[in-house]
Every structure is written in structure tokens, then in C-alpha cells.
Design a protein around this motif. Structure first.
Motif, mmCIF file in Angstrom:
data_model
loop_
_atom_site.group_PDB
_atom_site.id
_atom_site.type_symbol
_atom_site.label_atom_id
_atom_site.label_comp_id
_atom_site.label_asym_id
_atom_site.label_seq_id
_atom_site.Cartn_x
_atom_site.Cartn_y
_atom_site.Cartn_z
ATOM 1 N N ALA A 133 0.800 -1.229 0.000
ATOM 2 C CA ALA A 133 0.000 0.000 0.000
ATOM 3 C C ALA A 133 0.830 1.275 0.000
ATOM 4 O O ALA A 133 0.590 2.181 -0.803
ATOM 5 C CB ALA A 133 -0.928 -0.007 1.223
ATOM 6 N N GLU A 134 1.807 1.368 0.897
ATOM 7 C CA GLU A 134 2.555 2.624 1.000
ATOM 8 C C GLU A 134 3.320 2.924 -0.288
ATOM 9 O O GLU A 134 3.349 4.076 -0.738
ATOM 10 C CB GLU A 134 3.506 2.565 2.195
ATOM 11 N N VAL A 135 3.939 1.920 -0.887
ATOM 12 C CA VAL A 135 4.715 2.191 -2.101
ATOM 13 C C VAL A 135 3.813 2.577 -3.264
ATOM 14 O O VAL A 135 4.235 3.314 -4.167
ATOM 15 C CB VAL A 135 5.625 1.002 -2.496
ATOM 16 N N VAL A 136 2.572 2.100 -3.257
ATOM 17 C CA VAL A 136 1.632 2.504 -4.306
ATOM 18 C C VAL A 136 1.340 4.002 -4.180
ATOM 19 O O VAL A 136 1.286 4.727 -5.179
ATOM 20 C CB VAL A 136 0.339 1.673 -4.231
ATOM 21 N N GLY A 137 1.181 4.462 -2.939
ATOM 22 C CA GLY A 137 1.025 5.892 -2.722
ATOM 23 C C GLY A 137 2.238 6.677 -3.183
ATOM 24 O O GLY A 137 2.111 7.773 -3.744
ATOM 25 N N LEU A 138 3.426 6.116 -2.963
ATOM 26 C CA LEU A 138 4.653 6.796 -3.392
ATOM 27 C C LEU A 138 4.773 6.825 -4.915
ATOM 28 O O LEU A 138 5.268 7.807 -5.485
ATOM 29 C CB LEU A 138 5.869 6.117 -2.767
ATOM 30 N N MET A 139 4.330 5.762 -5.587
ATOM 31 C CA MET A 139 4.319 5.778 -7.055
ATOM 32 C C MET A 139 3.415 6.899 -7.566
ATOM 33 O O MET A 139 3.788 7.653 -8.474
ATOM 34 C CB MET A 139 3.831 4.435 -7.596
ATOM 35 N N CYS B 199 2.799 7.726 2.657
ATOM 36 C CA CYS B 199 2.896 6.393 3.267
ATOM 37 C C CYS B 199 1.785 6.186 4.292
ATOM 38 O O CYS B 199 1.182 5.109 4.354
ATOM 39 C CB CYS B 199 4.263 6.215 3.926
ATOM 40 N N LYS B 200 1.511 7.194 5.089
ATOM 41 C CA LYS B 200 0.460 7.090 6.099
ATOM 42 C C LYS B 200 -0.910 6.898 5.457
ATOM 43 O O LYS B 200 -1.754 6.147 5.975
ATOM 44 C CB LYS B 200 0.452 8.322 7.000
ATOM 45 N N LEU B 201 -1.145 7.575 4.343
ATOM 46 C CA LEU B 201 -2.425 7.429 3.660
ATOM 47 C C LEU B 201 -2.586 6.014 3.120
ATOM 48 O O LEU B 201 -3.634 5.384 3.290
ATOM 49 C CB LEU B 201 -2.547 8.444 2.529
ATOM 50 N N GLY B 202 -1.540 5.503 2.468
ATOM 51 C CA GLY B 202 -1.592 4.134 1.977
ATOM 52 C C GLY B 202 -1.788 3.137 3.099
ATOM 53 O O GLY B 202 -2.548 2.167 2.978
ATOM 54 N N SER B 203 -1.110 3.376 4.221
ATOM 55 C CA SER B 203 -1.235 2.504 5.380
ATOM 56 C C SER B 203 -2.661 2.515 5.917
ATOM 57 O O SER B 203 -3.235 1.458 6.215
ATOM 58 C CB SER B 203 -0.257 2.952 6.467
ATOM 59 N N ALA B 204 -3.250 3.698 6.044
ATOM 60 C CA ALA B 204 -4.628 3.799 6.539
ATOM 61 C C ALA B 204 -5.601 3.059 5.624
ATOM 62 O O ALA B 204 -6.461 2.299 6.091
ATOM 63 C CB ALA B 204 -5.032 5.266 6.655
ATOM 64 N N PHE B 205 -5.456 3.273 4.318
ATOM 65 C CA PHE B 205 -6.331 2.595 3.365
ATOM 66 C C PHE B 205 -6.237 1.079 3.511
ATOM 67 O O PHE B 205 -7.245 0.372 3.529
ATOM 68 C CB PHE B 205 -5.959 2.984 1.933
ATOM 69 N N GLN B 206 -5.010 0.569 3.611
ATOM 70 C CA GLN B 206 -4.829 -0.875 3.666
ATOM 71 C C GLN B 206 -5.393 -1.461 4.955
ATOM 72 O O GLN B 206 -6.019 -2.528 4.940
ATOM 73 C CB GLN B 206 -3.337 -1.216 3.543
ATOM 74 N N LYS B 207 -5.193 -0.779 6.072
ATOM 75 C CA LYS B 207 -5.705 -1.286 7.347
ATOM 76 C C LYS B 207 -7.230 -1.268 7.373
ATOM 77 O O LYS B 207 -7.852 -2.174 7.946
ATOM 78 C CB LYS B 207 -5.126 -0.471 8.501
ATOM 79 N N VAL B 208 -7.841 -0.254 6.763
ATOM 80 C CA VAL B 208 -9.298 -0.241 6.646
ATOM 81 C C VAL B 208 -9.753 -1.422 5.792
ATOM 82 O O VAL B 208 -10.744 -2.098 6.110
ATOM 83 C CB VAL B 208 -9.796 1.091 6.052
ATOM 84 N N ASN B 209 -9.017 -1.689 4.710
ATOM 85 C CA ASN B 209 -9.339 -2.856 3.884
ATOM 86 C C ASN B 209 -9.264 -4.144 4.699
ATOM 87 O O ASN B 209 -10.101 -5.042 4.540
ATOM 88 C CB ASN B 209 -8.379 -2.949 2.695
#
Length: 281
Positions: A135-141, A162-172
Motif C-alpha cells: 500500500a505505501e509504495v503505491v502511494g509513493l508511485m 505512506c500514512k495514507l496508503g497505510s490507513a487505506f490498507q488497514k481499513v481494507n
């Protein structure tokens, strides 16, 4: 006269657009509210990520490891050669090479996909490694695209992305707790027993997600103007989904997948657009 190479490139990019539209109404909605110049690049990233994820989550009657190995090899070859006859990989390599997306980000993502083939429970270090890669690296891309070569801006916004990607993934993970366990035998949250998932555990996970969302919002407000609105839409969608999950009991979370109706997504878009235009968003 038609530029055949440009036609080939655009057709591949359009394939990724169709993939995104078929698989995710929420991300399609967010992408459409980005500046037009970002549409096809972000579709290309999503198409690549989506197809890699399909390998590990869908094709249960196939040799998943073999498929992922081939996909990985083909990915790096496409990037190196600057061409692929696989439209998803051709579109992705166009964006990787244009925006100088780092190979370690791609490697981390593919490593997380491979982890899904082997791991059913995660300790703390594996959990963090998986979230970073998936998730985080997708946000960085995506951030590489939004910053358009501005290295200082990219470095400044990396932590929030990174935090946004992390939040999205944990909600998933919370949303898909039931299906991940019953269909794939996975529990991503470290130390969590699906059969003993209670309110204390749920509250602890939710507090962690809240911290990620709060830190992500700081970065969203600093994004380039052409990217801010679209990312804010995705953020608000996931916040709304998260709030819905928070209001449900652990028993409900372990019994069904939680969704936001399309009509509600459109209301979020309208509300965010109004706030954006009036300077309140």
C-alpha cells in the motif's frame, strides 16, 4: 497520418483505465477528479497493481507462484526494454520511465504480493513489511506522478503518502476480515485470532488507523492543486467507510463485508467539490 507508436501507447493506457473502472468505482471516482494530465498515469499504476493482486487472490486453480514469477520477470523486462505486448505492463512501464519511479518501490510491492502466497498470519515486522509493499509504495508511485519531477516536494510529502496508503490498507483489512480468513486463511493484524476478535482488539486497531489518517491529512493539504481534490475524495471515502466500521460490533465485522453505496460516494464527491470551491475543504 496516424502515429502508430502513440496509438499503441494510448491503447495500452486505455486498457488500464477500463480495468480501474471495472474493479473499483471509488478509485475511478477519485481519479476522475484529478487534473486530466494525471488520469492515465494513475490508471496505469492501478492496472498494474490490480493485476498483480488478482494473481494471488483469484486464480486458485493455477500455479500462482509461477504466474507471479512470470509477471515479475515481464514487468522488469518491460521497464528495461521500454515496451511490452502486455498492455497492462506496457502502460505501467511508460509511467515508470516517464516519472522515474524507483525500482525498489516496485520490488517491495511484488514482494508483498509474494507474501500473500505463503503467509497466513503476520507478526509485527511482517505486518509492517506487507503494508509498506502492498500500500505505501503505491502511494509513493502516485506521488511521483503528482510531483512531476520536483524532488524536494516529493521528499516532503513522502511520509504523509505512506500514512495514507497505510490507513487505506488497514481499513481494507478490517472490511475484508471475514473473507480474508474464510476464503484465503489470512489474518493480517499481528497477534489477532479471528475467532477471538473482540471490542478491545478492534478499538486498538481503530486507534492506530486514526493516527494514520490524521498524519495523512496534513500531507493531502500540501499536495499540488491538480492532485489534492482527487486524493481528498479517496481519503473521505475511506474515512466514511472507516466510520461505518467503527460503529459496528466485532461480531458484525467478522460476519460480512462492509461497503459504501455508490449513491453515498456521489454525495461525498459533491460535498468535497463544494468545500473545495469555497475554500472550506
Amino acid at each position: 497520418m496516424i502515429d502508430q507508436r502513440k496509438l499503441f501507447d494510448n491503447t495500452a493506457l486505455e486498457c488500464s483505465r477500463i480495468i480501474t473502472q471495472r474493479y473499483s468505482t471509488s478509485f475511478t471516482l477519485g481519479i476522475k477528479t484529478l487534473h486530466e494530465k494525471f488520469h492515465l498515469p494513475i490508471y496505469a499504476i492501478y492496472g498494474f497493481v490490480r493485476y498483480a493482486d488478482e494473481i494471488v487472490d483469484t486464480f486458485h486453480d493455477k500455479d500462482k507462484q509461477g504466474l507471479l514469477n512470470a509477471f515479475t520477470a515481464d514487468t522488469y523486462k518491460a521497464i528495461e526494454d521500454g515496451i511490452s505486448l502486455n498492455p497492462v505492463l506496457h502502460a505501467f512501464q511508460l509511467i515508470v520511465n516517464q516519472y522515474h519511479i524507483e525500482r525498489p518501490l516496485i520490488a517491495a510491492f511484488l514482494k508483498s504480493m509474494e507474501m500473500d502466497l505463503d503467509f497466513t498470519t503476520y507478526n509485527d515486522s511482517r505486518y509492517k513489511e506487507y503494508i509498506y509493499g502492498s500500500a505505501e509504495v503505491v502511494g509513493l508511485m502516485c506521488l511521483r506522478v503528482f510531483c512531476e519531477g520536483d524532488e524536494d516536494e516529493y521528499e516532503k510529502l513522502k511520509p504523509a503518502a505512506c500514512k495514507l496508503g497505510s490507513a487505506f490498507q488497514k481499513v481494507n483489512f478490517l472490511r475484508d476480515l471475514k473473507s480474508d480468513y474464510e476464503d484465503r486463511g489470512r489474518v493480517y493484524f499481528p497477534g489477532v485470532n479471528f475467532k477471538k476478535f473482540d471490542q478491545d482488539i478492534k478499538s486498538e486497531i481503530e486507534a492506530d488507523i486514526e493516527r494514520d489518517f490524521d498524519e495523512a491529512l496534513i500531507g493531502i493539504r500540501q499536495l499540488p492543486k491538480g492532485a489534492m481534490f482527487g486524493v481528498k475524495i479517496a481519503y473521505l471515502y475511506y474515512r466514511k467507510l472507516f466510520q461505518k466500521i467503527k460503529g459496528l460490533s466485532p461480531e458484525v465485522i467478522t460476519q460480512k463485508r462492509i461497503r459504501i453505496p455508490n449513491a453515498r460516494k456521489m454525495m461525498l464527491l459533491a460535498g468535497t467539490y463544494l468545500g473545495y470551491k469555497t475554500g472550506l475543504g
